[in-house]
Design a protein around this motif. Structure first.
Motif, mmCIF file in Angstrom:
data_model
loop_
_atom_site.group_PDB
_atom_site.id
_atom_site.type_symbol
_atom_site.label_atom_id
_atom_site.label_comp_id
_atom_site.label_asym_id
_atom_site.label_seq_id
_atom_site.Cartn_x
_atom_site.Cartn_y
_atom_site.Cartn_z
ATOM 1 N N LYS A 106 8.143 -4.604 -3.959
ATOM 2 C CA LYS A 106 9.005 -4.138 -5.067
ATOM 3 C C LYS A 106 8.305 -4.242 -6.421
ATOM 4 C CE LYS A 106 13.361 -5.678 -7.169
ATOM 5 N NZ LYS A 106 14.423 -6.720 -7.030
ATOM 6 N N TYR A 107 7.667 -5.376 -6.666
ATOM 7 C CA TYR A 107 7.003 -5.569 -7.956
ATOM 8 C C TYR A 107 5.568 -5.080 -7.941
ATOM 9 C CZ TYR A 107 11.111 -8.297 -9.106
ATOM 10 O OH TYR A 107 12.393 -8.701 -9.327
ATOM 11 N N PHE A 108 4.982 -4.950 -6.759
ATOM 12 C CA PHE A 108 3.665 -4.303 -6.655
ATOM 13 C C PHE A 108 3.785 -2.861 -7.135
ATOM 14 C CE2 PHE A 108 0.549 -1.687 -4.515
ATOM 15 C CZ PHE A 108 -0.603 -2.424 -4.572
ATOM 16 N N LYS A 109 4.856 -2.232 -6.752
ATOM 17 C CA LYS A 109 5.107 -0.835 -7.119
ATOM 18 C C LYS A 109 5.139 -0.658 -8.636
ATOM 19 C CE LYS A 109 8.450 2.840 -6.092
ATOM 20 N NZ LYS A 109 9.782 3.114 -5.525
ATOM 21 N N GLN A 110 5.712 -1.647 -9.295
ATOM 22 C CA GLN A 110 5.872 -1.524 -10.743
ATOM 23 C C GLN A 110 4.589 -1.823 -11.511
ATOM 24 O OE1 GLN A 110 9.250 -3.932 -11.888
ATOM 25 N NE2 GLN A 110 10.501 -3.132 -10.221
ATOM 26 N N GLY A 111 3.678 -2.570 -10.897
ATOM 27 C CA GLY A 111 2.440 -2.927 -11.584
ATOM 28 C C GLY A 111 1.505 -1.729 -11.708
ATOM 29 N N ILE A 117 0.816 -1.212 0.000
ATOM 30 C CA ILE A 117 0.000 0.000 0.000
ATOM 31 C C ILE A 117 0.850 1.264 0.000
ATOM 32 C CG2 ILE A 117 -1.671 1.331 1.338
ATOM 33 C CD1 ILE A 117 -2.616 -1.401 2.525
ATOM 34 N N LYS A 118 1.939 1.235 0.723
ATOM 35 C CA LYS A 118 2.767 2.444 0.853
ATOM 36 C C LYS A 118 3.211 2.973 -0.509
ATOM 37 C CE LYS A 118 7.249 0.175 1.241
ATOM 38 N NZ LYS A 118 8.338 -0.290 2.115
ATOM 39 N N HIS A 119 3.324 2.068 -1.485
ATOM 40 C CA HIS A 119 3.770 2.516 -2.805
ATOM 41 C C HIS A 119 2.684 3.279 -3.554
ATOM 42 C CE1 HIS A 119 7.505 0.422 -2.423
ATOM 43 N NE2 HIS A 119 6.926 -0.742 -2.252
ATOM 44 N N THR A 120 1.408 3.071 -3.163
ATOM 45 C CA THR A 120 0.338 3.785 -3.856
ATOM 46 C C THR A 120 0.180 5.208 -3.332
ATOM 47 O OG1 THR A 120 -1.483 3.194 -2.366
ATOM 48 C CG2 THR A 120 -0.880 1.591 -4.049
ATOM 49 N N ARG A 121 0.679 5.441 -2.143
ATOM 50 C CA ARG A 121 0.615 6.789 -1.570
ATOM 51 C C ARG A 121 1.953 7.175 -0.954
ATOM 52 N NH1 ARG A 121 -4.398 9.204 -0.789
ATOM 53 N NH2 ARG A 121 -3.083 10.980 -0.265
ATOM 54 N N PRO A 122 2.969 7.386 -1.794
ATOM 55 C CA PRO A 122 4.291 7.741 -1.254
ATOM 56 C C PRO A 122 4.291 9.067 -0.509
ATOM 57 C CG PRO A 122 4.246 7.922 -3.649
ATOM 58 C CD PRO A 122 2.958 7.303 -3.248
ATOM 59 N N ASP A 123 3.194 9.829 -0.654
ATOM 60 C CA ASP A 123 3.117 11.122 0.023
ATOM 61 C C ASP A 123 2.718 10.976 1.488
ATOM 62 O OD1 ASP A 123 0.671 10.139 -1.087
ATOM 63 O OD2 ASP A 123 -0.290 12.037 -0.566
ATOM 64 N N LEU A 124 2.250 9.792 1.886
ATOM 65 C CA LEU A 124 1.774 9.603 3.261
ATOM 66 C C LEU A 124 2.744 8.756 4.085
ATOM 67 C CD1 LEU A 124 -1.986 8.813 2.570
ATOM 68 C CD2 LEU A 124 -0.980 11.007 3.209
ATOM 69 N N GLN A 125 2.810 9.040 5.365
ATOM 70 C CA GLN A 125 3.547 8.200 6.313
ATOM 71 C C GLN A 125 2.544 7.294 7.005
ATOM 72 O OE1 GLN A 125 6.847 8.009 6.892
ATOM 73 N NE2 GLN A 125 7.254 9.513 5.271
ATOM 74 N N LEU A 126 2.258 6.169 6.372
ATOM 75 C CA LEU A 126 1.142 5.329 6.818
ATOM 76 C C LEU A 126 1.287 4.821 8.249
ATOM 77 C CD1 LEU A 126 0.439 3.211 3.612
ATOM 78 C CD2 LEU A 126 -0.811 5.196 4.462
ATOM 79 N N LEU A 127 2.528 4.693 8.718
ATOM 80 C CA LEU A 127 2.712 4.161 10.073
ATOM 81 C C LEU A 127 2.926 5.243 11.117
ATOM 82 C CD1 LEU A 127 4.734 0.874 9.487
ATOM 83 C CD2 LEU A 127 2.269 1.260 9.598
#
Lengths: 218, 218
Positions: free
Chosen positions: B130-135, A183-193
DNA sequence: GTCTATAATACGATAGAC
DNA sequence: GTCTATCGTATTATAGAC
């Protein structure tokens, strides 16, 4: 290819201190992280030892085998979770308040022990829930089921399937942590933790869940 | 200790048939099951080969490396899911109907491909996504977020955080399958993966989710 | 395109010194 | 209670025959 190199340079704690309980706990903590990531068969005893700042021989000294260590690791959250639930005295609260409190506590526990939900997921899929079956999870589920049944009986919750709804509620609470690394990769703008984001997750989850079960003809 | 012996006696399909595409698919299918259970580093190429009815040499012939095969395995659901979502034409439906349809389709997809949710969970925790990010998962998330935003704008959904609510909805749909191997032990009286039970899960999930987002002042 | 055989390494577990 | 050294096996990956 091996696994991702995690250069966690463990700055050589002064060993040879001969504190059995402390060593045991260090091994358990390191094992919890390793097993949650790789499961029983995928975990590496060498990685656990390094994470704990000991040698692999210590693992066998304290826990006899890799699987013995695994069982000990699983035991902790099962027991702890049961204690937490007991101390909440949920049956003294009206259903809505009980559910509200339970959800908040569940998310707080996940946030405090981010590996543990994942650990049980690995147990499910890699070990077919062999040790889940032996734990007291049935009882833990029962706390939530009872709240839902009480709410239906009192009319503040709509007619619903308590078992399925229990699963749905747990899903709402846990996906945030279980799938965090994706999930963190979909919202790199947020600090999810961060505490702030977890608080937002908590509040949104509570609203969502209560709205999901509430009887609108109330 | 090794891993659980899974005596799946693969009744020796007649190999030496030289059908490249068929072989490739057999390897991908077996790999999907193995990687979902054990993740990238935990999966055993020998187990994948045996499950596909070929030798490990075939894996390297077609996919160059274990990680190459892993990437190919991850690609399939990402692409397929995107196609499914596109063909639903969700933006032509009012928000409530769109959400209803999306949830039903999501659960049906999970039921049809019970390994794939778990596969991505392993990717998250073992490979840090890592690969979730790329999808193209960002796009897939967007379908649900858009429905929620549209529903808020039109007033049929209450004010909510579309991102967090997306996670909550996915959690409701997926825990049933992701934790199945644990859950089944709490209700040995139920056949959780039977079409009937999945239908009940679907209906309960739809009701729970719609109630969770609906604007009661509507 | 598929197989057998094998090289090279990684891993679980133990023995024995300190 | 902790460490070093090591045994036996499992595992990834490749070479070469068919």
């Amino acid at each position: 290819m091996g696994r991702s190199t995690q250069s966690k340079l463990s700055l050589k704690k002064p060993r040879q201190v001969r504190d059995a309980e402390a060593t045991k706990k260090q091994i358990l903590d390191a094992a919890e992280a390793e097993f949650s990531r790789y499961g029983l068969s995928g975990a590496r005893t060498e990685a656990i030892a390094k994470g704990a700042g000991v040698t692999t021989a210590m693992i066998y000294y304290y826990f006899q085998s890799k699987e013995g260590l695994y069982q000990a690791v699983l035991q902790r959250p099962a027991v702890e979770m049961h204690e937490v639930l007991q101390q909440l005295n949920l049956d003294r609260l009206p259903p809505e308040e009980a559910l509200n409190l339970l959800v908040k506590e569940a998310i707080a526990y996940e946030a405090a022990h981010p590996h543990r939900g994942i650990l049980w997921f690995q147990e499910a899929n890699q070990n077919q829930g062999k040790y889940f079956k032996q734990g007291n999870w049935q009882e833990n589920f029962a706390y939530l089921i009872e709240i839902l049944e009480r709410g239906m009986a009192e009319g503040c919750f709509r007619q619903l399937d308590p078992f399925l709804t229990t699963l749905h509620i747990i899903g709402v609470c846990n996906l945030y942590f279980n799938a965090y690394e994706n999930i963190k990769h979909t919202r790199p703008d947020l600090q999810l933790l961060s505490p702030e984001m977890i608080e937002q997750h908590t509040q949104a989850a509570v609203k969502f869940i209560l709205a999901g079960v509430r009887n609108i003809g109330d």
